[in-house]
Design an enzyme around this catalytic site. Structure first.
Site, PDB file in Angstrom:
ATOM      1  N   ASP A 174       0.943  -1.192  -0.116  1.00 18.05           N
ATOM      2  CA  ASP A 174       0.086  -0.027  -0.076  1.00 18.05           C
ATOM      3  C   ASP A 174       0.907   1.276  -0.228  1.00 18.05           C
ATOM      4  O   ASP A 174       2.066   1.098  -0.062  1.00 18.05           O
ATOM      5  CB  ASP A 174      -1.024  -0.178   1.391  1.00 18.05           C
ATOM      6  N   ASP A 229      -9.605   3.603  -3.705  1.00 17.83           N
ATOM      7  CA  ASP A 229     -10.374   2.558  -3.226  1.00 17.83           C
ATOM      8  C   ASP A 229     -11.940   2.446  -3.916  1.00 17.83           C
ATOM      9  O   ASP A 229     -12.460   3.279  -4.099  1.00 17.83           O
ATOM     10  CB  ASP A 229     -10.401   2.536  -1.748  1.00 17.83           C
TER      11      ASP A 229
END
Ligand SMILES: *[C@@H]1O[C@H](CO)[C@@H](O)[C@H](O)[C@H]1NC(C)=O
Ligand SMILES: *[C@@H]1O[C@H](CO)[C@@H](O)[C@H](O)[C@H]1NC(C)=O
Ligand SMILES: *[C@@H]1O[C@H](CO)[C@@H](O)[C@H](O)[C@H]1NC(C)=O
Length: 416
Positions: A174, A229
């Site tokens: 991430d 996202d």
């Protein structure tokens, strides 16, 4: 004199480079139709031998968020096997953020959260492997993960070795707390650290598409997020599909555009919307990472996720990302998405993004086919041929927000 020979040297290098790139691209058997831009196909691929087709599996984040633990992961592995989803290709079981405790130990190693993962990750990896599945883990190319667990920036080699010693097969990496350091640098450090372990580990970049990773990530990872996202809503899903579509030319065996994980089964969209989500993700050669609680799926959720014909479009060996080839009607909401498949077949999705049912027509030439081509048309949701002989175009009535998905096979090639 010296100057002149320098220039010819540069020119020769450029010519050789272009030649090598051309050979690399044309060595693959690609569709001749020029509506699909495959000019960047596969040329940047990371050489770890993985991702010849988009990865498939399950990840804890979309449903469980931070409330994940070893019981959930074990029961999910069990459910993937007992439902038959594992057999269909969903083999990576990935623990997203929150598996780690808040601090590294005195040796500087990451340690699993002692409440959620008391048996440790090695034991869990052994369990997942005993089911014939693979295990994935999560870390971050920054100081902390997004949920404030230790990140791997400046600890790449130690963390990669630890993951390898546990038997990890997949890393989702991430982008939180990244100190503004160039992502190419941060994500390359972990690529090299994973490579140095000698263990083959799938490398999934989660850079949120901020620095257009399709342009550079192919040499770094096996897939790269192209967007922020996903949320479990129609607006989020359609918006993400459109953004991911722009990078189609960069996908290919070895490296895929990643429009984020599936929301199918999480309750925020209708059956038809989830079917569209799954159809388009499959056509776009997106990773198919289930994000619902597979221990407790409805029959409708299972029907979508387990559609073998749609999965085989996603896993087709040609590996060309399908695209939005035509949009018409009010605000362009009657859409045709299509892409080439192996054996000269074409996949097409008729996607009605309007709020009323409509008949949508796909012309052969908008999909890169000669209009005289005589093709059979197979409906991948009804599991039947709707025509054995069609030319020029094909129409179907499509409900609001629904998709119909077909494979067109030229009469001659179907038999071959
Ligand atoms: C490491 O990288 C080299 C060169 O790209 C590649 O040939 C090798 O397969 C990689 N090893 C692993 C374990 O990924
Ligand atoms: C299973 O899913 C349904 C919704 O589909 C939900 O109402 C129920 O609480 C879930 N059961 C468990 C044990 O999570
Ligand atoms: C198209 O192909 C089918 C199957 O081979 C054949 O039966 C049909 O006659 C063909 N139609 C045309 C218009 O060529």
């Amino acid at each position: 004199m010296a100057k002149k020979s320098n220039w010819s040297c540069v020119r020769l290098t450029v010519i050789l480079y272009v030649y090598a790139a051309t050979v690399a691209v044309t060595a693959r058997v690609l569709p001749s139709a020029d509506i699909y831009d495959t000019s960047k196909y596969g040329i940047l691929e990371l050489e770890n031998g993985l991702a010849q087709t988009p990865q498939m599996g399950w990840n804890s984040w979309n449903f469980f968020r931070c409330k994940t633990d070893e019981k959930v992961i074990r029961e999910t592995a069990d459910a993937l096997v007992t439902t038959g989803l594992a057999k269909l290709g969903y083999v990576y079981v990935t623990i997203d953020d929150c598996w780690s405790g808040l601090e590294r130990n005195s040796e500087g190693d990451m340690v699993p959260d002692s409440k959620a993962f008391p048996s440790g990750i090695k034991a869990l990896a052994d369990y997942v492997h005993s089911k014939g599945l693979k295990i994935g883990i999560y870390s971050d190319a920054g100081l902390y993960t997004c949920q404030l667990r230790p990140g791997s920036l400046k600890h790449e080699n130690d963390d990669a070795s630890l993951f390898a010693s546990w038997g990890i097969d997949y890393l989702k990496y991430d982008n939180c707390f990244n100190l503004g350091i160039d992502p190419k640098e941060r994500f390359s450090l972990m690529r090299d650290a994973l490579n140095a372990t000698g263990r083959t580990i799938f490398y999934s970049l989660c850079e949120w598409g901020l620095d257009d990773p399709a342009l550079w990530a192919g040499k770094i990872g096996n897939s790269w997020r192209t967007t922020d996202d996903i949320k479990d809503t129609w607006e989020s899903m359609t918006g993400i599909a459109d953004i991911n579509d722009k990078w189609a030319a960069y996908a290919g065996p070895g490296g895929w555009n990643d429009p984020d994980m599936l929301e199918v089964g999480n309750g925020g969209m209708t059956y038809q919307e989830y079917r569209s989500h799954f159809s388009i993700w499959a056509l776009m050669k997106a990773p198919l990472i289930i994000g619902c609680d597979v221990r407790n799926m409805t029959a409708e959720t299972y029907e979508i996720l387990a559609n073998e014909e749609v999965i085989s479009v996603n896993q087709d060996p040609l590996g060309v990302q399908g695209t939005k080839v035509h949009a018409y009607g009010p605000d362009g909401c009657y859409q045709i998405w299509a892409g080439p498949l192996s054996r000269k077949r074409t996949v097409t999705v008729l996607w009605n993004r309007c709020s009323k049912a409509a008949t949508i027509t796909a012309e052969w030439d908008t999909m890169g086919l000669e209009s005289s081509t005589n093709a059979s048309v197979r409906d991948l949701w009804k599991h039947e041929y709707v025509s054995l002989s069609s030319t020029k175009s094909f129409s179907a009535k499509v409900e609001a927000h629904a998709s119909e998905m077909y494979v067109l096979a030229p009469a001659a090639s179907e038999a071959a």
